[in-house]
Design a protein around this motif. Structure first.
Motif, short mmCIF file in Angstrom:
data_model
loop_
_atom_site.label_atom_id
_atom_site.label_comp_id
_atom_site.label_asym_id
_atom_site.label_seq_id
_atom_site.Cartn_x
_atom_site.Cartn_y
_atom_site.Cartn_z
N LYS A 1 2.30 1.54 -3.55
CA LYS A 1 1.15 1.87 -4.48
C LYS A 1 0.81 3.44 -4.33
O LYS A 1 0.27 3.95 -5.17
CB LYS A 1 -0.20 1.02 -4.61
N SER A 2 0.73 3.89 -3.10
CA SER A 2 0.32 5.11 -2.87
C SER A 2 1.52 6.19 -2.77
O SER A 2 1.23 7.34 -2.85
CB SER A 2 -0.34 5.39 -1.38
N ASP A 3 2.57 5.63 -2.90
CA ASP A 3 3.72 6.75 -3.38
C ASP A 3 3.84 7.16 -4.42
O ASP A 3 4.24 6.37 -5.52
CB ASP A 3 5.32 5.86 -2.78
N ASN A 4 3.89 8.34 -4.62
CA ASN A 4 3.85 8.95 -5.85
C ASN A 4 5.23 10.05 -6.27
O ASN A 4 5.20 10.78 -7.17
CB ASN A 4 2.68 10.10 -6.42
N LYS A 5 6.13 9.67 -5.31
CA LYS A 5 7.39 10.29 -5.23
C LYS A 5 8.71 9.57 -6.09
O LYS A 5 8.47 8.39 -6.02
CB LYS A 5 7.79 10.68 -3.82
N ASP B 1 7.34 14.73 -7.46
CA ASP B 1 6.33 13.73 -7.74
C ASP B 1 6.63 13.47 -9.29
O ASP B 1 7.26 14.13 -10.06
CB ASP B 1 5.00 14.71 -7.75
N LEU C 1 0.85 -1.24 -0.19
CA LEU C 1 0.25 -0.02 -0.05
C LEU C 1 1.04 1.26 -0.05
O LEU C 1 0.48 2.06 -0.73
CB LEU C 1 -0.86 -0.10 1.17
N MET C 2 1.86 1.31 0.80
CA MET C 2 2.98 2.28 0.90
C MET C 2 3.67 2.61 -0.75
O MET C 2 3.68 3.67 -1.15
CB MET C 2 4.15 2.13 1.79
#
Length: 796
Positions: free
Chosen positions: A510-514, A725, A507-508
């Protein structure tokens, strides 16, 4: 910033998923996996340690067909046969009515547990036995403790452990207040001295319900065999309960059938008297009907009536024929012609009339002969005529008398015929009534005989009632527990220990956009070169101060400067190289990269000019002058000044590095940068310096950098790990595609072990062969393990 940059500029050079990178990305957090698996396995161990084991007990029975018992006669299909329905039998086995008898006979509602430090173990054959003093249907919910001491028993409340009373010795033979039990003990109770027993008591119905829920009954394939299963902590208790259930079920079926047989006998005995009276009444009715209707037997009477009717009809027919013949002779007699012959031998049964007719015909013939010879007037002819007249008169009288006799006989015969017809006509009605009487008589006789047969059959079956079931296998328990499953629990614990951190990390990720390292940029685009990765600086000293510095930061910028030389090789014909350093947004470290890049070039004795072109937010601070000193903005604003007048010497390696700060913040930076003086400054600086490093403004925020981008020989585009990003890469890739930035390259700033997806940092190559530090292996001890966990927790 719209998302169309990402959609329009993402390249598919990297096809699919790099399995190795994905594995390394998760292995970087191996400490979390180790910690999670350790906790999960420890939890499983504690669960198995203090969870009671349960065992499976099974028994097999075959349901016997009750209809296959002794049957004297089956001609009428077996009036009392009963086909077995296994579903019904299963419901009976699990019924509370039957299970309450099982509970009562084995005292399953009273349970004894030996108390331990953390758990309680149930005993089936307990050294103590409680006898309830009231009816079983009044048993309440109770729970109390009995401690076995050297002197006797101590009974206390289970919830509060308050002593209720003590017993000298190990038996309680007289009731105590508020304790409706007597306590009996076995001879071997002294083996349990010092232990405490927990006793729980439940109502029979409640325990029967629990027993019903704990047992399962299933059919073995398509046979009549049922499998009774029960899971419990105490194997002996489960086996005894299953065997008692089988015994009680069999006894219940036998009792039911015996009750049926006894009720059959009682019913038949009651019906005998009724059927005997019914038969007597029917036989009397039959006798009176036969007497009143002169019936001996229906067949003989019917034959007599038909014979009589037939003879009457024949006699009437004969008389009617004689009457018709008599009428036939009236016609010749009515004719006065004496020469006419009378019919003779036509069938009249009157002898006198036939004689007169014969005489008359003889005289008529004689007369005809005389007339033929002597004529009609012959006296003999006249005499014969007189004779014929007399004969005709006699014949007429004879016929009339015969005709009258025939009519009298006909009337009598007609009456007899009508009587015979009436007798025959009434025969079906008599037959119907007689048959109805006889049918009732046969029914009652058959019922009488059937009930006699069934009474004997029921009496025999009552004496030799067969069992309801055949025990195929008595209850037996498994040697291994069915619950808890140690192997399965450890496997589940291991999987849970791996899946929990994996799920969190998934989840980390997948939610990480950096972005975190250059692989994130390479996955996005492979067209723009990546010339360097700059590690995270954890110390306060963030600059490449010493030309001979061997720190990770210094080595990273040496690599960056070296890679830039290859990028600038096509421009070797020029005297100096202009390098822009920019980024997408504020905070990505472009000024940090600009300063250290300038220091890196100056460390190899190259003349370097560091220009602060970010007029809106000046950050360069390595000059030795005043922070508010004039700089680039002042030069661009006043055309009469020389840019060299604003130069300042760097605090580090000042012999080779000059600094031109941004100066005072102007109100119109874009106009100043586009007035042409910056181009003149750069052209002049190329003649003096080997490298001109220009710290420009962020591109996405303002247009300052794009206004002067054509003056650069190379553009270093700075991204920051954990900050930039991924969607912003679309913007920079578009700038490269549209050639708005000359010779653009990427630099990834602020790389750390925690932020790289490969799980490695910058401590593997820098400094190799340059220092005298000894490499020592880590000792993996318990202290090291605790320190690693603490560091990991602090990091997250």
């Amino acid at each position: 910033m719209s998302e169309e940059f990402l959609d329009n500029n993402t390249e598919n050079d990297a096809s699919g998923i790099n399995i190795k990178d994905e594995i390394l990305k998760y292995l970087h957090y191996w400490k979390w996996f180790f910690l999670s698996v350790s906790i999960a396995l420890l939890a499983v161990f504690l669960y198995l340690r203090y969870t009671p084991e349960t065992f499976m007990s099974n028994a097999k029975i075959k349901i016997l067909d009750e209809s296959k018992g002794l049957e004297i006669s089956t001609q009428r299909g077996g009036l009392f046969r009963d086909s077995k329905n296994l579903d019904n039998e299963i419901a009976i086995i699990k019924s509370n009515r039957l299970l309450e008898k099982v509970v009562d006979s084995l005292d399953l509602h009273i349970r004894y547990f030996v108390k331990g430090q953390f758990t309680e173990k149930e005993l089936w054959k307990s050294p103590l036995k409680l006898v309830y003093l009231k009816p079983n249907n009044q048993i309440p919910y109770l729970s109390f403790s009995i401690e076995i001491t050297e002197d006797g028993l101590v009974v206390s409340k289970d919830d509060s452990e308050d002593i209720m009373f003590t017993v000298k010795g190990y038996s309680l033979n007289s009731p105590k207040p508020d304790f409706p039990f007597l306590i009996q003990s076995e001879s071997w109770i002294k083996k349990y001295i010092g232990l405490s027993f927990k006793v729980t008591v439940k109502p029979l119905s409640a325990e029967a319900g629990s027993l019903s829920n704990s047992i399962s009954v299933s059919r073995s394939g398509t046979t009549d065999i049922l499998i009774l299963s029960m899971v419990g902590e105490n194997r002996k208790r489960s086996e005894d309960a299953l065997n008692k259930i089988v015994e009680q079920f069999n006894l219940d079926g036998v009792t039911d059938r015996q009750l049926v047989f006894q009720r059959t006998i009682d019913f038949v005995n009651e019906r005998f008297m009724y059927l005997a009276n019914e038969l007597d009444s029917i036989e009397v009715d039959k006798k009176e009907f036969q007497q009143n209707n002169n019936l001996v037997s229906f067949s003989s009477d019917a034959a007599y009536s038909m014979s009589k009717r037939s003879s009457s009809e024949n006699a009437v027919l004969q008389l009617e024929n004689q009457i018709a013949l008599s009428k036939l002779l009236d016609s010749p007699l009515s004719n006065n012609d004496l020469g006419t012959l009378m019919p003779e031998n036509v069938g009249l049964e009157s002898a006198s009339t036939n004689g007169v007719i014969s005489d008359y015909n003889s005289i008529v013939l004689e007369r005809e002969n005389l007339i033929a010879g002597a004529g009609e007037n012959n006296p003999m002819v006249v005499a014969l005529d007189k004779t014929l007249i007399d004969l005709r008169s006699n014949l007429k009288s004879s016929l009339d008398a015969y005709y009258e006799q025939l009519n009298l006989s006909l009337n009598r015969l007609v009456n007899e015929e009508n009587s015979a017809k009436e007798l025959v006509r009434r025969m079906p009605q008599k037959e119907k009534i007689l048959r109805s009487i006889e049918r009732q008589q046969n029914i009652k006789e058959n019922l009488y005989l059937l009930f006699m047969q069934k009474r004997e059959e029921a009496a025999i079956n009552l004496a030799i009632t067969s069992p309801s079931v055949k025990v195929v296998e008595y209850a037996a328990s498994s040697s291994l527990p069915v619950s808890p499953d140690s192997k399965g629990m450890y496997i589940k614990g291991l999987l849970a220990g791996l899946l929990v951190p994996f799920g969190i990390l998934f989840l980390m990720f997948k939610s990480d956009n950096k972005i975190h390292d250059k692989s994130d940029i390479l996955n996005f685009t492979r067209r723009v070169p990546i010339v360097g990765e700059v590690p995270e600086v954890k110390t306060e000293d963030k600059f490449f101060q010493n030309p001979h510095d061997r720190t990770i930061l210094a080595e990273s910028f040496r690599i960056l400067s070296t890679n830039l030389k290859y990028i600038l090789n096509p421009h070797t014909g020029k005297s100096g190289h202009v390098i822009y350093v920019t980024s997408t947004i504020k905070g990505e470290g472009k000024t940090f990269v600009s300063i250290n890049l300038a220091l890196a070039f100056s460390s190899i004795n190259k003349k370097v000019l560091l220009v602060g072109a970010d007029l809106r937010n000046p950050k360069i601070t390595i000059s030795g002058g005043d922070k508010k000193a004039k700089g680039l903005s002042d030069f661009l604003f006043q055309s009469s000044l020389n840019w060299k007048d604003y130069l300042q010497k760097s605090k580090f390696n000042g012999d080779f590095l000059d600094v031109l700060t941004a100066g005072n913040i102007p109100p119109n930076p874009s106009e100043l940068l586009s007035n042409g003086k910056l181009e003149q400054l750069l052209e002049d600086a190329k003649q003096v310096y080997d490298y001109i490093i220009v710290d420009t403004a962020p591109i996405i925020l303002v247009t300052d950098t794009l206004l002067i981008s054509q003056y650069a020989d190379a553009t270093v585009y700075v991204t920051r790990a954990g900050f930039t990003d991924k969607k912003l890469l679309g913007f920079s890739s578009e700038l490269y595609r549209d050639k708005k930035l000359n010779n653009m390259v990427y630099v990834v700033n602020n790389i750390t072990d925690a932020k790289t997806s490969k799980g490695y940092g910058y401590n593997y190559g820098y400094g190799y062969g340059y220092n005298n530090e000894k490499v020592t292996l880590k000792k993996y001890s318990w202290g090291w393990f605790k320190d690693s966990i603490k560091q990991t927790i602090r990091k997250f």
